[in-house]
Write an enzyme that holds these catalytic residues in place. Structure first.
Site, PDB file in Angstrom:
ATOM      1  N   ASP A   1       0.864  -1.177   0.000  1.00  0.00           N
ATOM      2  CA  ASP A   1       0.000   0.000   0.000  1.00  0.00           C
ATOM      3  C   ASP A   1       0.900   1.226   0.000  1.00  0.00           C
ATOM      4  OD1 ASP A   1       0.951   0.160   2.539  1.00  0.00           O
ATOM      5  OD2 ASP A   1      -0.974  -0.097   3.530  1.00  0.00           O
TER       6      ASP A   1
ATOM      7  N   CYS B   1     -11.789 -29.876   5.819  1.00  0.00           N
ATOM      8  CA  CYS B   1     -10.856 -28.778   5.542  1.00  0.00           C
ATOM      9  C   CYS B   1      -9.459 -29.340   5.278  1.00  0.00           C
ATOM     10  CB  CYS B   1     -10.824 -27.804   6.719  1.00  0.00           C
ATOM     11  SG  CYS B   1      -9.558 -26.523   6.580  1.00  0.00           S
TER      12      CYS B   1
ATOM     13  N   CYS C   1      -6.571 -27.661   5.548  1.00  0.00           N
ATOM     14  CA  CYS C   1      -5.505 -26.848   6.155  1.00  0.00           C
ATOM     15  C   CYS C   1      -4.577 -27.726   6.986  1.00  0.00           C
ATOM     16  CB  CYS C   1      -6.083 -25.732   7.024  1.00  0.00           C
ATOM     17  SG  CYS C   1      -6.456 -26.219   8.730  1.00  0.00           S
TER      18      CYS C   1
ATOM     19  N   CYS D   1      -6.334 -29.040  10.319  1.00  0.00           N
ATOM     20  CA  CYS D   1      -7.411 -30.024  10.140  1.00  0.00           C
ATOM     21  C   CYS D   1      -6.879 -31.305   9.484  1.00  0.00           C
ATOM     22  CB  CYS D   1      -8.544 -29.435   9.309  1.00  0.00           C
ATOM     23  SG  CYS D   1      -9.395 -28.080  10.164  1.00  0.00           S
TER      24      CYS D   1
ATOM     25  N   ASP E   1      -7.790  -7.700   0.523  1.00  0.00           N
ATOM     26  CA  ASP E   1      -6.820  -7.969   1.592  1.00  0.00           C
ATOM     27  C   ASP E   1      -7.480  -7.584   2.903  1.00  0.00           C
ATOM     28  OD1 ASP E   1      -6.444  -4.906   1.310  1.00  0.00           O
ATOM     29  OD2 ASP E   1      -5.370  -5.441   3.144  1.00  0.00           O
TER      30      ASP E   1
ATOM     31  N   HIS F   1      -5.237 -22.162   9.645  1.00  0.00           N
ATOM     32  CA  HIS F   1      -6.601 -22.573   9.276  1.00  0.00           C
ATOM     33  C   HIS F   1      -7.368 -21.423   8.624  1.00  0.00           C
ATOM     34  CE1 HIS F   1     -10.564 -24.424   9.453  1.00  0.00           C
ATOM     35  NE2 HIS F   1     -10.977 -23.253   9.897  1.00  0.00           N
TER      36      HIS F   1
END
Lengths: 371, 371
Positions: B94, B305, B307, B310, B267, B337
């Protein structure tokens, strides 16, 4: 058949340093070994995968903390500590004795056990040889420690004698209470700084025939020379065919001396704790990462190091930035580095022992290492 | 040839939702895309390897923070932000404008730029279109944002008009100052909550022909309906062949609406920030891990999931324990996660767009999701 056995591979005759293998229900591990500490069922900041990747085989977890939170029932329901925390290596749990005395409030010791207040919520709790064994059986650790009192320093002879004799009686009660065959119970030698009490403690514990022995009550504030004197005489009396564990030691200089005296196992929060304070351990000594000297230092923490941070080229300048900015990733990189450093250091000592070159290794290390 | 290009693959005619590909010097990435935030050259708690593994391709870093610490000279010496932080995916930075107004003290805006005091050490600093471009060139980000003032809410018409016109003049100065051909400069639409000012802002910026456009000044406290009204009319005016970026949005319901309105890039610190507060994001809503309901819940955060947490079977009961015990590994598991969840959610939206089923996907998601 006992759950824990020790195989002596080589003894350095000049010093007493030993290379061996520690056999556990969750794998066999070369000794001397350093065990990272996962007090509350987690080695702070790192995953079990990362521990395995950096070469850790056995971790330590704290009975006192897990007893208070989340409690033994929950861990038992989860299928034991290995499954609860997703670690399939070996686990050693301490007995809770040390923490009861250092963290618990309003403790009251009787022959039966210790009443204390939880440091978390102030509730009244009770730990004894039997309760400690019950908790450690619920946790399902591979190596279980006997419930003891760590004799403080300084302590007068009468106190040390009374305490040590009670610790021995407690060790017997632990042995009777430990009914799990997949866990190995270690006795803990006490005796304060008194030679005859140390000798008596060892003799009584060896009589009980544990699969391993810890040297307790050292590194509690006594002069270094006194510590080494007590360590030397204690180790000398322990059986050669059993592993020996020096509790709470994790700086390179102390590890070196411990190994020289014939110790096989060590644990300490030092490498993880100093990492969180922005310190890196190296063969040359400690790096305080906040130092301005590292501002534009684009080299890795230690040249040739195989840890995650060094292997992937994370620079001192970047890690310094992360530490100053209080970024979690900074303490993670330092934790991974420090734990790897100690694993590598233990391997180097083992190789030196196997090569009949331990004294030489020690002299060279000490010449290079700046405390 | 510009460093950043957008390839429109499919537009959902019913809603305006778009599936595309964002081409950058550090790879091409499917859109809509969610970009994790690494404010101080690190996405809090996770490594670049982990970001890549969970599917993140573009991350955001903050010019304001890096300008103050470690400073642009150091990052330039390190070889740019990619090398400094060891990330070979794409980076969007930014402009520093938003933070100057939200974090800096004693700010003073003139046509030239903004004088402010650092929130770190109180020292006096100056940011302007030219300085922001200089810093972002030193950082070497793939996508560079124009230096703007985010019109606060509420703002009267005259303030919004004056500010927006200045932002447009600043955008022109940014374009002139941005001399790096390997970086793409995005313009930022302002205009407050005034339709004519938004239209004028878009028209002026499109005239300058940026490779992408951000919709700024939304989600700043205005009612949700007003936000969507402004978003709808702004996006409608933006060129179809350029990527569109909605800044600071990261909750599933807002992402869903943003995508529906034709936004390609998002974002937000939300997924990482709430993870540090012990919250898990799921398709059913948020889980507050400290809740007693999870004490004996041995299921994973979200069934199915993929991730790290998980996939490896870390249970809600264990994560609850870690959060309560303030263990860093707990916030790491939740961070991994949540970031994975959002990457998966963006993929699901993209697939729905490609399958001409976005409206249906949206209705089903909203029926299931508990805010």
């Amino acid at each position: 058949m006992t759950a824990i056995t020790y195989e002596l591979i080589k003894k350095d005759e000049a010093t007493g340093a030993r290379a061996g293998i520690l056999h556990t229900p969750h794998g066999s591990f070369p000794t001397p070994i350093f065990m990272p500490v996962g007090t509350q069922a987690s080695v702070k900041g790192v995953s079990p995968d990362e521990l395995k990747e950096l070469g850790a085989g056995v971790i330590l977890s704290n009975t006192y903390h897990l007893f208070l939170r989340p409690g033994m029932d929950l861990v038992r329901e989860a299928g034991g500590l290995h499954r609860f925390m997703n670690w399939d290596g070996a686990i050693l749990t301490d007995s809770g004795g040390f923490q009861v005395f250092s963290l618990g409030d309003l403790r009251k010791i009787t022959e039966d056990g210790v009443t204390f207040r939880s440091h978390i919520d102030g509730s009244k709790k009770f730990l004894s040889p039997e309760v400690s064994m019950e908790v450690q059986m619920a946790l399902g650790s591979d190596i279980v420690m006997a419930f003891d009192e760590c004799v403080p320093y300084p302590a007068d002879y009468e106190y040390a004698k009374t305490s040590t004799e009670r610790t021995t009686r407690w060790a017997k009660r632990c042995k009777d209470a430990m009914t799990s065959e997949s866990q190995g119970l270690f006795g803990i030698v006490q005796g304060g700084m008194y030679k005859d009490l140390r000798e008596k403690s060892v003799a009584d514990l060896v009589e009980l025939d544990f699969p391993g022995y810890a040297v307790g009550g050292l590194s509690v504030g006594e002069p270094k020379e006194l510590m080494y004197e007590m360590l030397g005489l204690t180790v000398h009396l322990l059986p050669e065919d059993k592993p020996r564990y020096l509790m709470g030691v994790g700086t390179p200089d102390y590890l070196l001396e411990g190994v020289m005296y014939g110790i096989d196992m060590f644990d300490c929060v030092f490498p993880t704790r100093v990492a969180r304070n922005g310190m890196a351990m190296t063969h040359e000594g400690r790096l305080v990462m906040k130092n301005a000297a590292y501002t534009r230092d684009f080299s890795v923490l230690e040249e040739g190091c195989g840890c995650y941070a060094c292997r992937n080229g994370y620079t001192r300048a970047y890690i310094r930035h992360l530490v100053r900015a209080e970024e979690i990733f900074g303490l993670r990189l330092l934790t991974l580095h420090n734990l790897y450093f100690l694993q590598a250091f233990m391997r180097e000592m083992r190789e030196a022992i196997l090569a009949d070159a331990f004294s030489d290794f020690r002299a060279k290390f000490l010449a290079r290492y700046q405390k």
